[in-house]
Motif scaffolding. Structure first.
Motif, PDB file in Angstrom:
ATOM      1  N   SER A 276       0.965  -1.166  -0.001  1.00  0.00           N
ATOM      2  CA  SER A 276      -0.236   0.180   0.200  1.00  0.00           C
ATOM      3  C   SER A 276       0.847   1.026   0.337  1.00  0.00           C
ATOM      4  N   THR A 277       0.151   2.076  -0.838  1.00  0.00           N
ATOM      5  CA  THR A 277       0.906   3.462  -0.969  1.00  0.00           C
ATOM      6  C   THR A 277       1.392   4.580   0.607  1.00  0.00           C
ATOM      7  N   ALA A 278       2.194   5.644   1.146  1.00  0.00           N
ATOM      8  CA  ALA A 278       1.998   6.220   2.465  1.00  0.00           C
ATOM      9  C   ALA A 278       2.117   7.257   1.368  1.00  0.00           C
ATOM     10  N   GLU A 279       2.561   7.896   1.584  1.00  0.00           N
ATOM     11  CA  GLU A 279       3.248   9.149   1.043  1.00  0.00           C
ATOM     12  C   GLU A 279       3.803   9.860  -0.438  1.00  0.00           C
ATOM     13  N   VAL A 280       3.586  10.883  -1.180  1.00  0.00           N
ATOM     14  CA  VAL A 280       3.370  11.523  -2.135  1.00  0.00           C
ATOM     15  C   VAL A 280       4.362  12.717  -1.556  1.00  0.00           C
ATOM     16  N   ARG A 281       5.204  12.935  -2.354  1.00  0.00           N
ATOM     17  CA  ARG A 281       6.217  14.577  -2.049  1.00  0.00           C
ATOM     18  C   ARG A 281       6.563  15.179  -4.087  1.00  0.00           C
ATOM     19  N   VAL A 282       6.844  16.294  -3.755  1.00  0.00           N
ATOM     20  CA  VAL A 282       6.941  16.737  -5.043  1.00  0.00           C
ATOM     21  C   VAL A 282       8.378  17.256  -4.544  1.00  0.00           C
ATOM     22  N   HIS A 283       9.229  17.491  -5.633  1.00  0.00           N
ATOM     23  CA  HIS A 283      10.570  18.053  -5.383  1.00  0.00           C
ATOM     24  C   HIS A 283      10.615  19.146  -6.024  1.00  0.00           C
ATOM     25  N   PRO A 284      11.274  20.185  -4.720  1.00  0.00           N
ATOM     26  CA  PRO A 284      10.881  21.662  -4.828  1.00  0.00           C
ATOM     27  C   PRO A 284      11.616  22.202  -6.488  1.00  0.00           C
ATOM     28  N   SER A 285      12.514  21.304  -7.062  1.00  0.00           N
ATOM     29  CA  SER A 285      12.367  21.829  -8.351  1.00  0.00           C
ATOM     30  C   SER A 285      11.232  21.298  -9.918  1.00  0.00           C
ATOM     31  N   LYS A 287      10.831  18.777 -10.617  1.00  0.00           N
ATOM     32  CA  LYS A 287      11.104  18.062 -11.937  1.00  0.00           C
ATOM     33  C   LYS A 287      10.747  16.856 -11.281  1.00  0.00           C
ATOM     34  N   PHE A 288      10.244  16.458  -9.863  1.00  0.00           N
ATOM     35  CA  PHE A 288      10.358  14.472 -10.218  1.00  0.00           C
ATOM     36  C   PHE A 288       9.696  14.831  -8.678  1.00  0.00           C
ATOM     37  N   VAL A 289       8.457  14.090  -8.754  1.00  0.00           N
ATOM     38  CA  VAL A 289       7.403  13.223  -7.277  1.00  0.00           C
ATOM     39  C   VAL A 289       8.164  11.980  -6.968  1.00  0.00           C
ATOM     40  N   TYR A 290       7.847  11.531  -5.406  1.00  0.00           N
ATOM     41  CA  TYR A 290       8.384  10.643  -4.990  1.00  0.00           C
ATOM     42  C   TYR A 290       6.802  10.063  -4.496  1.00  0.00           C
ATOM     43  N   VAL A 291       6.555   8.469  -4.246  1.00  0.00           N
ATOM     44  CA  VAL A 291       5.438   8.008  -3.391  1.00  0.00           C
ATOM     45  C   VAL A 291       6.668   6.463  -2.206  1.00  0.00           C
ATOM     46  N   SER A 292       6.128   6.168  -1.369  1.00  0.00           N
ATOM     47  CA  SER A 292       6.423   5.567  -0.488  1.00  0.00           C
ATOM     48  C   SER A 292       5.562   4.742  -0.288  1.00  0.00           C
ATOM     49  N   ASN A 293       6.026   3.143  -0.579  1.00  0.00           N
ATOM     50  CA  ASN A 293       5.232   1.549  -0.349  1.00  0.00           C
ATOM     51  C   ASN A 293       5.694   1.051   0.188  1.00  0.00           C
ATOM     52  N   ARG A 294       4.392   0.503   1.166  1.00  0.00           N
ATOM     53  CA  ARG A 294       4.823  -0.395   2.485  1.00  0.00           C
ATOM     54  C   ARG A 294       4.409  -2.065   1.884  1.00  0.00           C
ATOM     55  N   GLY A 295       5.331  -2.432   1.980  1.00  0.00           N
ATOM     56  CA  GLY A 295       4.933  -3.977   1.879  1.00  0.00           C
ATOM     57  C   GLY A 295       6.138  -3.851   0.258  1.00  0.00           C
ATOM     58  N   HIS A 296       6.305  -3.086  -0.069  1.00  0.00           N
ATOM     59  CA  HIS A 296       7.849  -3.332  -1.465  1.00  0.00           C
ATOM     60  C   HIS A 296       9.003  -2.801  -0.948  1.00  0.00           C
ATOM     61  N   ASN A 297       8.656  -1.754   0.705  1.00  0.00           N
ATOM     62  CA  ASN A 297       9.699  -0.989   1.047  1.00  0.00           C
ATOM     63  C   ASN A 297      10.650  -0.045   0.740  1.00  0.00           C
TER      64      ASN A 297
END
Length: 377
Positions: A276-285, A287-297
């Protein structure tokens, strides 16, 4: 007189804190209590290397699972993700003053959130309001911040209603996050139980919310929208679906407070049972976005198309622990700090500014049951 002295003290602390811009970042870590954790913990991070120093307990408070820093004053706010407060079925939100020299927190006051299990909060850009989402209660509320840093009673409260197709998880509304747009005029609440992004107009002068017209954007049935992030350009946003491990890019009309949904993209490489996913954050630039995966870790990494706001997967990085929850990106955009709840670690990664890829720094710190990471000079 006491209130005036407190205001003067907070103002003085703010001056000292802002002057110390060359020192390490302070990292506040929210946790779940009831086990080894006792509240909010403090770390310091070297701006150049990412090395962490453990500074111990910053404040003792029950299950401060999500934190928010004031944009200009030495104040920190936390939800208390509990089921009962003041003898009623409600969680609470707590205000703290930050000591400029030590970073330790002094509790100012708490307010009931009107629903149990508050799990997310933000401070508006004027620094006058805290907005809270209640997961268990399926509701949102807003609280004015006084001159003394204390929270006033709720200025507005909205109870969500309805269900969606997964009767085990979506039998009722579950407000999972609330965020303000870059213009500070609309608040967006992701409700996992309803498969909706509920939109509220926000008046910073009164701290009040009011339903937008239209009142929500629908997300795919059974996906469970969890957390949400605006792009710095104010024209795009991203929502993660907890239950189907996906990210959806969104077009945003800041005049109307409406969204256009793009195509969902998986956050995992193939089938990962129980993820399951937990968090999403956009890089200050932007240019990129990140997502945390619980389970896939892992942290899933995506490049953002500057024209369309769409996302392209660029890889996955192991978080070096179990059950990554929230993560933070430092203000300079150099480092990402992942909170591994079930392994009790906060792990530091360096961000490549050109590719967006993460690289382990070898630096980490031990924090019991870490959930949320917030950084400040």
């Amino acid at each position: 007189m006491r209130g005036m002295l407190l205001v003067m003290a907070i103002s003085a602390l703010g001056t000292v804190g802002r002057a110390d811009h060359a020192g390490p970042y302070r990292v506040y870590v929210g946790t779940y209590t009831g086990g080894p954790s006792r509240g909010i913990y403090l770390l310091e991070m070297d701006r150049e290397t990412g090395a962490l120093t453990e500074k111990g307990l910053a404040a003792e408070t029950p299950s401060p699972s999500f934190l928010a820093l004031h944009p200009s004053r030495p104040l920190l706010f936390s939800v208390n993700e509990i089921g009962t407060f003041g003898g009623k079925k409600s969680g609470s939100v707590t205000a703290f003053a930050i000591d400029a020299k030590t970073g330790k927190l002094t509790e100012l006051n708490s307010q009931p959130t009107g629903g149990d299990g508050p799990c997310h909060l933000v401070v508006d850009r004027t620094g006058k309001t805290v907005l809270v989402a209640n997961y268990g209660g399926g509701s949102v509320a807003s609280f004015p911040i006084g001159d003394d840093g204390k929270l006033g009673p709720a200025a507005s409260f909205f109870q969500h209603a309805g269900t969606s197709i997964d009767k085990s998880r979506q039998e009722a509304p579950h407000g999972h996050s609330i965020n303000l747009d870059p213009a500070n005029t609309f608040a967006v609440a992701a409700d996992l139980g309803l498969d909706q992004l509920l939109v509220y107009r926000f008046d910073p002068s009164t701290s009040k919310l009011s339903p937008n017209d239209p009142p929500f954007a629908k997300t795919p049935a059974g996906g469970g929208p969890r957390h949400f992030a605006f792009h710095p350009d104010g024209k795009h946003a991203f929502v993660i679906l907890e239950m189907t491990s996906q990210i959806i890019p969104l077009g945003y009309d800041g005049e109307k407070g409406t969204f256009t949904l793009g195509e969902p993209v998986s956050t995992i490489p193939g089938e990962v049972p129980g993820n399951s996913t937990a968090e999403v954050r956009v890089h200050p630039s932007g240019k990129f976005v990140y997502v945390s995966n619980r389970g896939h870790n892992s942290i899933a990494m995506f490049a953002i198309d500057p024209k369309t706001g769409g996302v392209k997967p660029i890889g996955h990085q192991s978080t070096g622990g179990k059950t990554p929850r929230n993560f933070g990106i430092d203000p300079s955009g150099k480092f990402l700090l992942a909170a591994n709840q079930d392994s009790g670690t906060v792990v530091v990664f360096r961000i490549d500014p050109e590719t967006g890829l993460l690289k382990p720094t070898g630096h980490s710190a031990k924090v019991p049951m870490p959930v949320c990471v917030k950084m400040a000079p």
